[in-house]
Scaffold this active site. Structure first.
Site, PDB file in Angstrom:
ATOM      1  N   CYS A  18      40.079  42.479  55.810  1.00 54.94           N
ATOM      2  CA  CYS A  18      40.939  42.486  54.634  1.00 54.94           C
ATOM      3  C   CYS A  18      42.347  42.906  55.045  1.00 54.94           C
ATOM      4  O   CYS A  18      42.508  43.859  55.809  1.00 54.94           O
ATOM      5  CB  CYS A  18      40.378  43.480  53.616  1.00 54.94           C
TER       6      CYS A  18
ATOM      7  N   HIS B  11      35.092  38.054  47.829  1.00 51.80           N
ATOM      8  CA  HIS B  11      35.936  39.123  48.373  1.00 51.80           C
ATOM      9  C   HIS B  11      37.206  39.281  47.533  1.00 51.80           C
ATOM     10  O   HIS B  11      37.567  40.390  47.134  1.00 51.80           O
ATOM     11  CB  HIS B  11      36.277  38.802  49.838  1.00 51.80           C
ATOM     12  N   GLU B  12      37.868  38.162  47.244  1.00 51.93           N
ATOM     13  CA  GLU B  12      39.129  38.230  46.474  1.00 51.93           C
ATOM     14  C   GLU B  12      38.886  38.646  45.031  1.00 51.93           C
ATOM     15  O   GLU B  12      39.667  39.400  44.444  1.00 51.93           O
ATOM     16  CB  GLU B  12      39.871  36.889  46.530  1.00 51.93           C
TER      17      GLU B  12
ATOM     18  N   HIS C 152      38.778  42.323  44.584  1.00 48.62           N
ATOM     19  CA  HIS C 152      40.095  42.953  44.482  1.00 48.62           C
ATOM     20  C   HIS C 152      40.560  42.983  43.024  1.00 48.62           C
ATOM     21  O   HIS C 152      41.148  43.966  42.576  1.00 48.62           O
ATOM     22  CB  HIS C 152      41.139  42.163  45.281  1.00 48.62           C
TER      23      HIS C 152
HETATM   24 ZN   LIG Z   1      40.823  41.816  50.861  1.00 46.30          ZN
END
Ligand SMILES: [Zn+2]
Length: 170
Positions: A95, A137-138, A141
């Site tokens: 990341c 993953h995004e 966030h």
């Molecule tokens: Zn990330």
């Protein structure tokens, strides 16, 4: 314009992002800046909160079969929602907000995601493998979480120790 990427443990990364209301010039500038910033840092994905903007905006640009990160393949997603997930896969993730650290994370394999493009047109994507990992993953966030939160307690402790050492060196 290249923007600054905020890194762990910046508290802003824990912000739950809000939906975009206007698909205007400001959004387009944000998307263009995010792309420039991601490419500059050799990333394959970036969420708006990583440049300190708490909006449900993310971009993904994976390398193709020739290992080229072609802008033709760039995904720009506004207000995305995962509507379906199944299966399991394990992938070594990294990341831009946790630079220099990579670790295995277990996630769903197959997903369906609904989102809007920069013009406010609704899109649906069904995917698996690396692209599915990048999406999840995004998306994490946007909900104010980081991939390191998925690590086992032992791995997480090891990470915190290494990270503290690294911060001290700066
Ligand atoms: Zn990330």
């Amino acid at each position: 314009m290249i923007r600054e990427i905020i890194t762990y443990p910046n508290k802003l990364l824990r912000t739950k992002s809000s939906d975009v209301q206007k698909f205007d010039e400001e959004l387009h500038t944000l998307l263009d800046d995010m792309y420039e910033t991601m490419i500059h840092s050799s990333g394959v994905g970036l969420a708006a909160i990583q440049v300190a903007i708490p909006l449900n905006v993310l971009i993904i640009n994976l390398p193709n079969e020739e290992e080229i990160q072609d802008k033709e393949d760039l995904i720009e997603a506004i207000n995305p929602i995962i509507t379906h997930k199944d299966g399991v896969q394990t992938f070594v993730e990294g990341c831009l907000s946790v630079p220099g650290f990579n670790e295995e994370v277990k996630r769903a394999d197959h997903i369906v995601v609904e989102y809007f493009d920069r013009h406010g047109e609704k899109q649906i994507m069904e995917t698996d493998g690396f692209l599915s990992v990048a999406w999840q993953h995004e998306m994490e966030h946007l909900s104010g979480h980081l991939f390191i939160e998925n690590l086992s307690i032992i791995k997480r402790k090891k990470f915190e120790k290494e990270w503290k050492k690294k911060l001290k060196k700066k």
